[in-house]
Design an enzyme around this catalytic site. Sequence first.
Site: not given
Ligand code: PLP
Length: 387
Positions: A52, A105, A178, A203
């Site tokens: 961890r 999001y 983000d 992503k």
């Molecule tokens: C998918 C997404 C998230 C969240 O991420 P996870 O890996 O699904 O927890 C946050 N911000 C954006 C812009 C996203 O597309």
Amino acid sequence: MSQKNPGFSTHAIHTGQDVDEVYGAVVPPLHFSTTYAPDGIGNLRNGYDYGRAGNPTRTALQEQLAALEGGAHAFSFGSGLAAEDAVIRGLMRPGQRIVMGNDAYGGSYRLISRIHGDWGIANTPLNLNDLDRVAAEMEASDATLLWVETPSNPLMAVTDIAALAEIAHANDALLVVDNTFATPYLQRPLQLGADVVVHSTTKYIGGHSDVVGGAVVLGQGAQELAEKVAFQQFAVGAVSGPLDAYLTTRGLKTLGVRMDRHCENAQKIAEYFADHSAVEKVLYPGLPDHPGHELAARQMSGFGGMVSIQLAGGEAAARKVAEATQLFILAESLGGIESLMNYPHEMTHASVRGTELAVPENLLRLSVGIEDVEDLIDDVEQALGAI
Ligand SMILES: *Cc1c(COP(=O)(O)O)cnc(C)c1O
């Protein structure tokens, strides 16, 4: 690495990826061990004691992520939302406020409003392109965090990171970006003045729709913030597992070539939609009439692989097209090599229905993959014909 200023893909392929010293393995070994034997009590070998707290495969990914964002510290988590949670709980306290985009999001808004909200962190969703309003709100509310997603999901709004950084800093607040949609290949928020970058590595960074993960990256001089995020990662434990970290590292190595193709394909599809009578509006920053086109051209080095459209035939038409594509798979998520089709109103953004963050009912979001673009255009053409 011997190069003085390695380029993006050189970093992606080599940083954190030294040849293994025992066997000479070119791909660093994947370490599954949860525990590490010291050379006697208190004498850790290379700093590792428990999974961890640290894992060499995770370290390799973190070094790669920090280098690619032009940052000094990176932390890998089990999901994008876990990474966001570590930032908010690490850097904020109950009673404080976060100002965020009103087109964030849906999952980020759900986390901030329904989890952190219950623990006393307030939020103000705003149109972050209205810079005067943002400045007034930051001043009036004494917010400690300004949170922006650009381009935004799914409305593809482009927001001025440098301007928001100035507003945040004038109000003793931090700017979090983000950077999931743009990726560090197309946009470097830390260089534009942001304090914190978060990613859903699920992503584009992972890039193959086979691993969920998230990351936080901080710049030079952010030692104190880094210690706070590191403590969250260690003491809460929402870390990425070794196999997840390995898959993310493998994906990241090809990010540059994938993004080039995503951008090229998305541009062609956006142009195709712009000429189609069934499409009322195309939301893609690469089109000259997109309100954020010039800003995106300045702030990004490409326009990305996400395209949203609004159908002239309303909700019924959107639903029909979403279910009629064959190559574009109807699914949540984005950023993989395969093309995906999403109906945000009922899929990714169902949780924000009826709130200020609700999305139009005639909206479709396409994650344009790296297949042959002629085939992708044929596919959307036949789907639009089904209306
Ligand atoms: C998918 C997404 C998230 C969240 O991420 P996870 O890996 O699904 O927890 C946050 N911000 C954006 C812009 C996203 O597309």
